[in-house]
Design an enzyme around this catalytic site. Structure first.
Site, PDB file in Angstrom:
ATOM      1  N   GLN A  28       0.808  -1.212   0.000  1.00 25.07           N
ATOM      2  CA  GLN A  28       0.000   0.000   0.000  1.00 25.07           C
ATOM      3  C   GLN A  28       0.849   1.272   0.000  1.00 25.07           C
ATOM      4  O   GLN A  28       0.434   2.299  -0.543  1.00 25.07           O
ATOM      5  CB  GLN A  28      -0.926  -0.007   1.227  1.00 25.07           C
ATOM      6  CG  GLN A  28      -1.994   1.062   1.239  1.00 25.07           C
ATOM      7  CD  GLN A  28      -2.825   1.003   2.503  1.00 25.07           C
ATOM      8  OE1 GLN A  28      -2.289   0.941   3.603  1.00 25.07           O
ATOM      9  NE2 GLN A  28      -4.137   1.011   2.353  1.00 25.07           N
ATOM     10  N   TYR A  55       3.083 -11.842   3.531  1.00 25.97           N
ATOM     11  CA  TYR A  55       2.717 -10.456   3.245  1.00 25.97           C
ATOM     12  C   TYR A  55       3.578  -9.924   2.093  1.00 25.97           C
ATOM     13  O   TYR A  55       4.810  -9.896   2.185  1.00 25.97           O
ATOM     14  CB  TYR A  55       2.891  -9.569   4.483  1.00 25.97           C
ATOM     15  CG  TYR A  55       2.014  -9.921   5.651  1.00 25.97           C
ATOM     16  CD1 TYR A  55       0.907 -10.767   5.512  1.00 25.97           C
ATOM     17  CD2 TYR A  55       2.275  -9.416   6.926  1.00 25.97           C
ATOM     18  CE1 TYR A  55       0.097 -11.084   6.597  1.00 25.97           C
ATOM     19  CE2 TYR A  55       1.470  -9.725   8.011  1.00 25.97           C
ATOM     20  CZ  TYR A  55       0.385 -10.569   7.841  1.00 25.97           C
ATOM     21  OH  TYR A  55      -0.402 -10.889   8.919  1.00 25.97           O
ATOM     22  N   TRP A 206      -6.260  -9.143  15.434  1.00 24.63           N
ATOM     23  CA  TRP A 206      -6.106  -8.313  14.244  1.00 24.63           C
ATOM     24  C   TRP A 206      -7.457  -7.711  13.860  1.00 24.63           C
ATOM     25  O   TRP A 206      -8.504  -8.214  14.233  1.00 24.63           O
ATOM     26  CB  TRP A 206      -5.486  -9.078  13.086  1.00 24.63           C
ATOM     27  CG  TRP A 206      -6.204 -10.276  12.541  1.00 24.63           C
ATOM     28  CD1 TRP A 206      -6.114 -11.561  12.989  1.00 24.63           C
ATOM     29  CD2 TRP A 206      -7.078 -10.316  11.398  1.00 24.63           C
ATOM     30  NE1 TRP A 206      -6.890 -12.397  12.212  1.00 24.63           N
ATOM     31  CE2 TRP A 206      -7.483 -11.661  11.234  1.00 24.63           C
ATOM     32  CE3 TRP A 206      -7.553  -9.343  10.506  1.00 24.63           C
ATOM     33  CZ2 TRP A 206      -8.354 -12.062  10.212  1.00 24.63           C
ATOM     34  CZ3 TRP A 206      -8.407  -9.743   9.491  1.00 24.63           C
ATOM     35  CH2 TRP A 206      -8.803 -11.080   9.347  1.00 24.63           C
TER      36      TRP A 206
END
Length: 337
Positions: A28, A55, A206
């Site tokens: 991002q 990730y 999370w």
């Protein structure tokens, strides 16, 4: 500054606001912004960092390693995970086999540029590998000093019991579970939390802000804000869909006066709410900008009184998901290709 809590039935403390880089690093935001945000986290007193090899297909670990370079290792708590397909995504590049776990820890240590991680976590339950093989591999990694503690993510109550018993038999500590948990997603409260409390396992949760929905920025009947997570497939758009119904968004807007009465922002209220659960050791927060963390860390140490907790329940109970059966739907029945 950020408060600390013990992780499970151990003497190991973690910052109750923990920095996670799931959808930010190498995805991002660019590397310079990611590194600046990690440095802001350190300035604010966050010393615990959570990542995973999956990730950005291992790239997020590299960015976190760069961001933490030069920091005293003994002053950091670094977590990572193994399970999902990575690298070339071959037949052994996934799951919780002994081979993939050992390949996984060696790769993670190299990318993070550390000699050990504080917590090594099974990112899901692997139905294709005997749990005895998985736990033996984790135990061997702990004995080799490559990880200090074992954790899991999104395991059911039964899986936690079996994993904990094997870990105890092998002489290592299974101290944590990492599930989704928020005032809108409360599925762990029925069986996972009571089981964890009995076993001495903490939750590292999370999405405490329900993918940003509990920030209040998504309004019923209105287009989603440009550039928000709901518009970006790389930033969890698929995860947020379940919360984007008008009845949910309407209920969330009822929290605005509750947050104001408590002297908190909406994100602070959401994070403080999960931290009221005594089985929660840490709330994972991510950020694409340093200033987001400045707001989030103010939830640390907040005690919500009984009236505030009751008001939050009254606002969200009609739309909150509480069914414990949802915990059985998270780990894939077969390893993802």
């Amino acid at each position: 500054m950020v408060n600390y809590r013990y992780l499970g039935n151990s003497g190991f403390k973690v910052s109750e606001i923990t920095y996670g880089n799931w959808v930010t690093h190498a995805s991002q935001v660019d590397d310079s912004a990611a590194i600046a945000t990690v440095h802001k986290a350190l300035d604010l007193g966050i010393t615990t960092f959570d990542t995973a090899d999956t990730y950005a297909n291992t790239a997020a670990e590299v960015v976190l390693g760069k961001a933490l370079d030069g920091q005293p290792r003994e002053s950091l708590e670094i977590f990572t995970k193994v399970y999902w397909p990575i690298g070339r995504k071959g037949p052994n590049d996934v799951g919780l086999s002994r081979k993939h776990i050992f390949d996984g820890i060696h790769g993670s240590l190299k990318r993070l540029n550390v000699d050990y991680v504080d917590l090594y976590q099974a990112h899901r339950y692997d139905y294709e590998t005997p749990i005895e093989e998985t736990m033996q591999a984790f135990a061997d990694i702990v004995r080799q000093g490559k990880a200090l503690y074992i954790g899991v993510s999104e395991w059911t109550a039964e899986q936690l019991r079996e994993g904990h018993a094997l870990a105890k038999e092998l002489g290592v500590q299974l101290v944590s579970n990492q599930p989704q948990y928020s005032a809108l997603w409360r599925v762990i409260e029925g069986t996972v939390v009571p089981t964890s409390q009995a076993l001495g396992i903490s939750q590292i949760v999370w999405s405490p802000m329900a993918q940003g929905v509990l920030s209040g920025k998504y309004l019923p009947g209105q287009p989603v804000p440009a550039g928000s997570r709901a518009t970006d497939d790389k930033s969890g758009a698929n995860f947020i869909k379940r919360f984007m119904e008008d009845d949910v968004l309407t209920a969330v807007q009822k929290l605005t006066p509750i947050a104001a009465e408590a002297g908190l922002s909406m994100p602070q209220l959401a994070i403080a709410w999960v931290l009221q659960n005594p089985n929660v050791a840490a709330a994972l927060v991510g950020a694409s900008r340093p200033e987001q963390l400045e707001d989030n860390v103010k939830a640390s140490g907040v005690v919500l009184d009984a009236d505030t907790m009751a008001a939050i329940d009254a606002a969200l109970s009609p739309v909150a998901v509480t069914d414990p059966q949802e915990t059985y739907k998270v780990s894939p029945a077969a390893r993802p290709a």
